[in-house]
Design a protein around this motif. Structure first.
Motif, PDB file in Angstrom:
ATOM      1  N   VAL A  74       2.336 -38.900  57.738  1.00  0.00           N
ATOM      2  CA  VAL A  74       1.280 -38.317  56.903  1.00  0.00           C
ATOM      3  C   VAL A  74      -0.084 -38.829  57.345  1.00  0.00           C
ATOM      4  N   GLY A  76      -4.535 -37.910  58.210  1.00  0.00           N
ATOM      5  CA  GLY A  76      -5.369 -37.203  59.176  1.00  0.00           C
ATOM      6  C   GLY A  76      -6.811 -37.271  58.741  1.00  0.00           C
ATOM      7  N   GLU A  89      -1.684 -41.597  52.561  1.00  0.00           N
ATOM      8  CA  GLU A  89      -0.902 -42.832  52.666  1.00  0.00           C
ATOM      9  C   GLU A  89      -0.429 -43.315  51.300  1.00  0.00           C
ATOM     10  N   GLY A 279       2.369 -42.518  63.676  1.00  0.00           N
ATOM     11  CA  GLY A 279       1.663 -41.773  62.648  1.00  0.00           C
ATOM     12  C   GLY A 279       1.628 -40.284  62.958  1.00  0.00           C
ATOM     13  N   SER A 280       0.650 -39.611  62.383  1.00  0.00           N
ATOM     14  CA  SER A 280       0.627 -38.141  62.448  1.00  0.00           C
ATOM     15  C   SER A 280      -0.070 -37.621  63.706  1.00  0.00           C
ATOM     16  N   ALA A 281      -0.575 -38.514  64.553  1.00  0.00           N
ATOM     17  CA  ALA A 281      -1.184 -38.144  65.849  1.00  0.00           C
ATOM     18  C   ALA A 281      -1.931 -36.814  65.787  1.00  0.00           C
ATOM     19  N   ASP A 283      -4.353 -35.698  67.184  1.00  0.00           N
ATOM     20  CA  ASP A 283      -4.789 -35.184  68.498  1.00  0.00           C
ATOM     21  C   ASP A 283      -3.726 -34.289  69.148  1.00  0.00           C
ATOM     22  N   ASN A 291       6.228 -36.338  71.315  1.00  0.00           N
ATOM     23  CA  ASN A 291       7.595 -36.744  71.645  1.00  0.00           C
ATOM     24  C   ASN A 291       8.430 -36.764  70.352  1.00  0.00           C
TER      25      ASN A 291
HETATM   26  P1  NAD Z   1      -0.617 -42.558  65.567  1.00  0.00           P
HETATM   27  O1  NAD Z   1       0.676 -43.245  65.662  1.00  0.00           O
HETATM   28  O2  NAD Z   1      -0.640 -41.255  64.856  1.00  0.00           O
HETATM   29  O3  NAD Z   1      -1.198 -42.307  67.046  1.00  0.00           O
HETATM   30  C1  NAD Z   1      -1.469 -43.394  67.939  1.00  0.00           C
HETATM   31  C2  NAD Z   1      -1.423 -42.868  69.370  1.00  0.00           C
HETATM   32  O4  NAD Z   1      -0.069 -42.623  69.729  1.00  0.00           O
HETATM   33  C3  NAD Z   1      -2.159 -41.541  69.581  1.00  0.00           C
HETATM   34  O5  NAD Z   1      -2.742 -41.523  70.864  1.00  0.00           O
HETATM   35  C4  NAD Z   1      -1.065 -40.501  69.500  1.00  0.00           C
HETATM   36  O6  NAD Z   1      -1.348 -39.330  70.238  1.00  0.00           O
HETATM   37  C5  NAD Z   1       0.127 -41.263  70.104  1.00  0.00           C
HETATM   38  N1  NAD Z   1       1.387 -40.824  69.517  1.00  0.00           N
HETATM   39  C6  NAD Z   1       1.856 -41.082  68.275  1.00  0.00           C
HETATM   40  N2  NAD Z   1       3.030 -40.493  68.075  1.00  0.00           N
HETATM   41  C7  NAD Z   1       3.338 -39.865  69.230  1.00  0.00           C
HETATM   42  C8  NAD Z   1       4.443 -39.077  69.658  1.00  0.00           C
HETATM   43  N3  NAD Z   1       5.487 -38.810  68.842  1.00  0.00           N
HETATM   44  N4  NAD Z   1       4.421 -38.581  70.916  1.00  0.00           N
HETATM   45  C9  NAD Z   1       3.400 -38.827  71.737  1.00  0.00           C
HETATM   46  N5  NAD Z   1       2.343 -39.579  71.406  1.00  0.00           N
HETATM   47  C10 NAD Z   1       2.306 -40.082  70.157  1.00  0.00           C
HETATM   48  O7  NAD Z   1      -1.633 -43.582  64.894  1.00  0.00           O
HETATM   49  P2  NAD Z   1      -3.175 -43.394  64.451  1.00  0.00           P
HETATM   50  O8  NAD Z   1      -3.888 -42.559  65.488  1.00  0.00           O
HETATM   51  O9  NAD Z   1      -3.646 -44.756  64.157  1.00  0.00           O
HETATM   52  O10 NAD Z   1      -3.108 -42.605  63.078  1.00  0.00           O
HETATM   53  C11 NAD Z   1      -3.217 -41.176  62.949  1.00  0.00           C
HETATM   54  C12 NAD Z   1      -2.955 -40.816  61.494  1.00  0.00           C
HETATM   55  O11 NAD Z   1      -1.600 -41.158  61.158  1.00  0.00           O
HETATM   56  C13 NAD Z   1      -3.836 -41.569  60.487  1.00  0.00           C
HETATM   57  O12 NAD Z   1      -4.211 -40.679  59.465  1.00  0.00           O
HETATM   58  C14 NAD Z   1      -2.928 -42.659  59.962  1.00  0.00           C
HETATM   59  O13 NAD Z   1      -3.283 -43.073  58.658  1.00  0.00           O
HETATM   60  C15 NAD Z   1      -1.596 -41.951  59.974  1.00  0.00           C
HETATM   61  N6  NAD Z   1      -0.414 -42.854  60.038  1.00  0.00           N
HETATM   62  C16 NAD Z   1       0.662 -42.467  59.322  1.00  0.00           C
HETATM   63  C17 NAD Z   1       1.826 -43.220  59.387  1.00  0.00           C
HETATM   64  C18 NAD Z   1       3.028 -42.749  58.612  1.00  0.00           C
HETATM   65  O14 NAD Z   1       3.015 -41.654  58.081  1.00  0.00           O
HETATM   66  N7  NAD Z   1       4.100 -43.532  58.536  1.00  0.00           N
HETATM   67  C19 NAD Z   1       1.891 -44.364  60.198  1.00  0.00           C
HETATM   68  C20 NAD Z   1       0.770 -44.703  60.959  1.00  0.00           C
HETATM   69  C21 NAD Z   1      -0.383 -43.932  60.867  1.00  0.00           C
END
Ligand code: NAD
Length: 358
Positions: A74, A76, A89, A279-281, A283, A291
């Motif tokens: 979740v 973004g 969150e 997280g929700s990545a 980007d 992945n």
């Molecule tokens: P993130 O884990 O979403 O991304 C970190 C990096 O890892 C980014 O470059 C992303 O592109 C890459 N990445 C993450 N998962 C990937 C996948 N499955 N395949 C390929 N690349 C992947 O962390 P963030 O950028 O710090 O947070 C983005 C959002 O996600 C924020 O809103 C944050 O609050 C939320 N978040 C949610 C959870 C959860 O729901 N459990 C955990 C962490 C962050």
């Protein structure tokens, strides 16, 4: 047998990766001869947009009545300016608390095929790496009494554990060790902290109930060092909330990519929550680039820890290994080596499905 799985896709790449894990679970159910029903509910930003609340009561109800919960991620930037209790969150923390999931299981495993993605020297991981951190999730310093002095010159957070909180966590860790290499290391700071001495005392008593598991103790500072010096010495690590938070991030980095790591959050009874650690990545959302393997491997944990179907979980894990062995990679784990074929989210999910069917 019929089981019901509550799915919460969430935001960003959540829907992309959960869709693939659902396909994989449907396939496993079909080839193994059990029936699975999925009940989808909103949480996080998607739920805020639809209902105004990050955790609608109907979602909580669907999770409570299911056998297990499969979650994407979740959050973004769209919802970042909302107050804390209304942010996506808050839905996640509320769900974990409401479901009473006090143990967080985070395996850190290097697939042989991805050894090049490990930042440690090859000789350090020559024997492989397959450890499980069992972190206490609902007690300790994150939940203890906290405050700031009126003049703002001091602030404090309190590490407090009850015997019952320690024992129930250790029981889960010992049961997990029994299904693995039967080695449990209790990590604490018992040379300094009173609460850690209680952990050690309770661990000695609980250990007597599991004579088939080898118990050891380690101070957390030493453990942080040993994880990069010789991670292969560990099987299961049981530890408190804050130590587990820090050590599990350290251990996850050893495996190379956040896109590969699953987790399980479980309690005494009732459904557990199974989700990737990423997280929700935003980007990558909707671009077919995320992945899905962390979520697919979380589905494997759902089968083993949530439904007691270890054989079916192993089916998924073997399928993932064979897909990687065939050179299939998502962009985050691709190294550019000869023979690699880079797949999008859907094609990777399909590849795992086909491997299971074979
Ligand atoms: P993130 O884990 O979403 O991304 C970190 C990096 O890892 C980014 O470059 C992303 O592109 C890459 N990445 C993450 N998962 C990937 C996948 N499955 N395949 C390929 N690349 C992947 O962390 P963030 O950028 O710090 O947070 C983005 C959002 O996600 C924020 O809103 C944050 O609050 C939320 N978040 C949610 C959870 C959860 O729901 N459990 C955990 C962490 C962050």
């Amino acid at each position: 047998m019929k089981c019901t799985i509550a799915t919460i896709s969430g935001d960003g790449i959540g829907p992309d990766v959960v869709a693939e894990a659902v396909k994989v679970l449907r396939t496993v159910a079909r080839v193994s001869g059990f029936t699975v029903e999925f009940v989808a509910s909103p949480m996080g930003g998607a739920a805020i947009d639809a209902t105004g609340s990050p955790l609608p009561e109907s979602t909580l109800e669907a999770c409570r009545s299911a056998d297990a919960v499969l979650l994407g991620a979740v959050g973004g930037p769209r919802w970042d300016s909302l107050p804390g209790n209304l942010r996506p969150e808050a839905g996640l923390l509320g769900l974990r608390a409401a479901m009473g999931v006090y143990a967080n299981l985070r395996p850190a495993r290097i697939f042989t095929e991805l050894a090049a993605a490990c930042p440690l020297k090859p000789e350090i991981i020559a024997g492989g790496l397959d450890l499980l951190i069992v972190r206490e999730l609902t007690g300790g310093i994150y939940f203890g009494e906290r405050g700031t002095s009126p003049d703002g010159e001091a602030a404090w957070d309190t590490e407090r554990y009850t015997k019952a909180e320690i024992e129930r966590l250790l029981d889960i860790a010992y049961r997990a060790a029994r299904s693995r290499k039967r080695k449990l290391c209790v990590v604490d700071k018992a040379n300094v902290l009173e609460s850690s001495r209680l952990w050690r005392q309770r661990a000695r008593d609980v250990a007597a109930r599991y004579p088939d598991v080898e118990t050891s103790f380690m101070y957390v500072d030493n453990c942080a060092m040993q994880l990069v010096r010789n991670p292969g010495q560990f099987d299961v690590i049981a530890t408190s909330n804050m130590f587990g938070d820090i050590l599990s991030d350290e251990a996850s980095m050893i495996t190379g990519s956040i896109g590969m790591l699953p987790s399980a959050s479980i309690g005494d009874a009732g459904p557990g929550i199974f989700e990737p650690i990423h997280g929700s990545a935003p980007d990558l959302a909707g671009k077919d680039q995320a992945n899905p393997l962390a979520t697919i491997l979380s589905a494997a944990m759902l089968l083993s820890y949530g439904l007691g179907r270890g054989a079916e979980a192993a089916l998924i894990e073997r399928a993932v290994s064979s897909v990687l062995a065939a050179g299939r990679r998502c962009a985050d784990i691709a190294t550019g080596a000869a023979g690699e074929i880079v797949l999008g989210t859907r094609a990777m999910g399909e590849a795992v499905v086909r491997a299971i069917e074979r």
